[in-house]
Design a protein around this motif. Sequence first.
Motif, PDB file in Angstrom:
ATOM      1  N   GLU A  70       0.818  -1.214   0.000  1.00  0.00           N
ATOM      2  CA  GLU A  70       0.000   0.000   0.000  1.00  0.00           C
ATOM      3  C   GLU A  70       0.853   1.266   0.000  1.00  0.00           C
ATOM      4  OE1 GLU A  70      -3.667  -1.958   2.617  1.00  0.00           O
ATOM      5  OE2 GLU A  70      -2.114  -0.731   3.571  1.00  0.00           O
ATOM      6  N   ILE A  71       2.028   1.207   0.634  1.00  0.00           N
ATOM      7  CA  ILE A  71       2.874   2.403   0.750  1.00  0.00           C
ATOM      8  C   ILE A  71       3.624   2.694  -0.542  1.00  0.00           C
ATOM      9  CG2 ILE A  71       4.879   3.372   1.938  1.00  0.00           C
ATOM     10  CD1 ILE A  71       4.022   1.859   4.436  1.00  0.00           C
ATOM     11  N   LEU A  72       4.188   1.661  -1.165  1.00  0.00           N
ATOM     12  CA  LEU A  72       5.000   1.876  -2.364  1.00  0.00           C
ATOM     13  C   LEU A  72       4.217   2.540  -3.510  1.00  0.00           C
ATOM     14  CD1 LEU A  72       7.198  -1.373  -2.448  1.00  0.00           C
ATOM     15  CD2 LEU A  72       7.860   0.965  -1.815  1.00  0.00           C
ATOM     16  N   PRO A  73       2.970   2.118  -3.800  1.00  0.00           N
ATOM     17  CA  PRO A  73       2.213   2.817  -4.848  1.00  0.00           C
ATOM     18  C   PRO A  73       1.972   4.286  -4.525  1.00  0.00           C
ATOM     19  CG  PRO A  73       1.223   0.702  -4.385  1.00  0.00           C
ATOM     20  CD  PRO A  73       2.249   0.931  -3.319  1.00  0.00           C
ATOM     21  N   LEU A  74       1.804   4.607  -3.234  1.00  0.00           N
ATOM     22  CA  LEU A  74       1.608   5.997  -2.848  1.00  0.00           C
ATOM     23  C   LEU A  74       2.882   6.808  -3.068  1.00  0.00           C
ATOM     24  CD1 LEU A  74      -0.290   8.082  -1.584  1.00  0.00           C
ATOM     25  CD2 LEU A  74       0.590   7.406   0.660  1.00  0.00           C
ATOM     26  N   LEU A  75       4.023   6.243  -2.702  1.00  0.00           N
ATOM     27  CA  LEU A  75       5.294   6.918  -2.954  1.00  0.00           C
ATOM     28  C   LEU A  75       5.521   7.101  -4.447  1.00  0.00           C
ATOM     29  CD1 LEU A  75       7.603   5.103  -0.353  1.00  0.00           C
ATOM     30  CD2 LEU A  75       6.565   7.377  -0.172  1.00  0.00           C
ATOM     31  N   ALA A  76       5.118   6.105  -5.230  1.00  0.00           N
ATOM     32  CA  ALA A  76       5.255   6.212  -6.685  1.00  0.00           C
ATOM     33  C   ALA A  76       4.407   7.365  -7.226  1.00  0.00           C
ATOM     34  CB  ALA A  76       4.840   4.900  -7.348  1.00  0.00           C
TER      35      ALA A  76
END
Length: 457
Positions: free
Chosen positions: A5-11
């Motif tokens: 969930e975090i990595l797509p937001l950072l992307a």
Amino acid sequence: MTATEILPLLALVVMFVIATRFPINIGILGFIGAFAVGYFALGFDDKEILGEFPTSIVLTIVGVTYFFGMAKRNGTIDLMVNSCIRAVHGRVTVVPWVFFFSASVLTALGTFSPAAVALIAPAAMAFAARTKMSPLVMGIMTINGAHAGAFSPISVSGVLVREIVEKNGLSIAPWTLFFASYGINLLLSVLTVVAWAALAKTRGFEFSATGGGQKSVIDGPVGTPTDSGPTGGVGGGGTSTGLLTRPAPTPLVDVAVPVTLVQKLTLLLIGTLLVLVLVLHLPISFVAIAAGAILAFTDLKGQNQAIADISWSTVLLVAGMVTYISILQEAGTIDDLAGMAVTIGAPLIVAIVLCYVIGVTSAFASSTALLAAIIPLAMPLLEMGTLPVVGVVAALAISATVVDVSPFSTNGALVLASAQGIDRPRFYRQMMVNAGIVVAIAPAICWLVLVMLPTSL
């Protein structure tokens, strides 16, 4: 929140940074991100990744820009603007509001706000130069006018916002969204005129808020934006803010000529489109495409250019970002973020924080892309029922667009390019200062008027 969930937001954050710093369409990055997250993190195949591809929005953008591109080519758009100017018989203090109204009508009919500003800004800035009206005030009024009508029930932005809301199981009254946008932009324009008039009176500015020079001449060719030589030794690479010599007075609109048969047909098609969409509730995408196809037969040699003039960059931007946001929703990122936002404070505080987030970011990035990214964040908050749905959505949508007076935005750049007889570096700095003021106060005004007041009543 998990890594998935975090990595797509950072992307998503990286996408906005890249699109802001480099001339890369963020829609391309959205498609790449959708594939990377969907395929490698969620195990989706290509059909599942494209399952939420915004087909109806894409068709709406294509149809509207195609039809109004044909209308622009045959002179109907210019005819409508010039008719509005002649209607006030050259009254100097009224004409700026005519430009505001004309821009709002164009966008309300479905024209993209940059296209409306591009059509109106040259004449508007020529009027400002001839009447010693502040070019900053005129530019703001033109842009605000375009934004005022940008969320009509048949506009691309209006359709986009409604579909995002409805996709999340909520509903929003389309006319309420439109009138909220119109009212806020009208209020900001009035505040701009009043503030500039007060400053001009107390500080002795050369430019007035509504123009004080010679009465405008209605007949004659439209002047084109040109710079004259310097009057105060402004060097090519210097930082002096001295004013350039004003060009000779130029009339605002073309000499009145008979309306052509093609223009009459175009006006009839515009009226028919409004009836079919607003009264019979037919999809504007197909109606606009059909209307554009009819006009194509009146200019078979030039109709290919109208197809090339379709806002393909906007199509790519919206399609890519909406597709990526749908992947974020599948990953659970949107729901978790909204849940965290709800827990950090009262819903009213969360609402104003979102307004400022979308307002500040939109001054440097695409407003359309941000609408697709931020509005879904507010959906779980709205599902609690403590805040007015239309008020919060309208506040977010308006906060994302009113800051487009920044010279970094397409609308602001068009105004800067159309200004006449001024020192452009100085005008650029004025636009930057104004953009900072708008970013500081506009989201608060939207939150106060559209969220705080309805909640407290």
